[in-house]
Design a protein around this motif. Sequence first.
Motif, short mmCIF file in Angstrom:
data_model
loop_
_atom_site.label_atom_id
_atom_site.label_comp_id
_atom_site.label_asym_id
_atom_site.label_seq_id
_atom_site.Cartn_x
_atom_site.Cartn_y
_atom_site.Cartn_z
N UNK A 81 -15.36 -41.84 -33.59
CA UNK A 81 -15.15 -42.25 -34.81
C UNK A 81 -13.82 -41.92 -35.72
N UNK A 82 -13.36 -42.05 -36.41
CA UNK A 82 -12.16 -41.96 -36.89
C UNK A 82 -12.62 -41.52 -38.22
N UNK A 83 -11.47 -40.44 -39.08
CA UNK A 83 -11.76 -39.57 -39.21
C UNK A 83 -11.23 -37.86 -38.88
N UNK A 84 -11.42 -37.23 -37.87
CA UNK A 84 -12.28 -38.24 -36.64
C UNK A 84 -13.45 -37.08 -37.18
N UNK A 85 -14.46 -38.09 -37.06
CA UNK A 85 -15.60 -37.18 -36.56
C UNK A 85 -16.85 -37.68 -35.71
N UNK A 86 -17.91 -37.21 -35.44
CA UNK A 86 -18.42 -36.88 -34.14
C UNK A 86 -19.81 -38.09 -33.99
N UNK A 87 -19.69 -38.51 -32.93
CA UNK A 87 -20.76 -39.50 -32.85
C UNK A 87 -21.77 -38.84 -32.28
N UNK A 88 -23.50 -38.78 -32.68
CA UNK A 88 -24.04 -37.91 -32.23
C UNK A 88 -25.55 -39.33 -31.54
N UNK A 113 -21.80 -39.01 -37.68
CA UNK A 113 -22.01 -37.85 -38.04
C UNK A 113 -21.97 -37.49 -39.71
N UNK A 114 -21.07 -38.27 -40.37
CA UNK A 114 -20.46 -38.21 -41.90
C UNK A 114 -22.13 -39.15 -42.76
N UNK A 115 -22.53 -39.98 -41.04
CA UNK A 115 -23.20 -41.28 -42.21
C UNK A 115 -25.12 -40.56 -42.77
N UNK A 116 -24.91 -40.03 -43.79
CA UNK A 116 -26.20 -38.49 -43.96
C UNK A 116 -27.47 -39.42 -44.14
#
Length: 135
Positions: free
Chosen positions: A118-125, A94-97
């Motif tokens: 993903x670590x951080x945590x952040x979502x996988x889209x 999600x954070x890979x703009x």
Amino acid sequence: MALDSECFGTAAWSRASWVDEFDRVGVDRLVLVADEGAVVGYVVLLVPPVAEDPVDLTRIAVAPAERRTGIGAQLTTAALAAVPGRTVLLEVAEGNDHARRLYAVQGFVEISRRRGYYPGPQDALILSLEPKAGR
């Protein structure tokens, strides 16, 4: 492998994984490479033999020094052209703009997400590109 390690760090594929990918080229894998005297980018597709099954864009990377030069777009365009008429799926953090913008320009849309993947945590889209005329 060096570029994969540079781009993905501890999530880089092992030597055995890369050997397996290249062993499967022509069976159910397609690997495209951007080479400018050295490998500066690549994309890997899992292409099931049944045309109705979706293609998975499993890996794409561009060397940090070559990012925002159009190499990622060229690789993605070439990969999509290699699988005309097929649905293509991919996963992106999600954070890979930058990657998300690239995929949006290509026509990918979010169809699902894996929360906290993903670590951080952040979502996988989970993104999908449905076939259209001319592709």
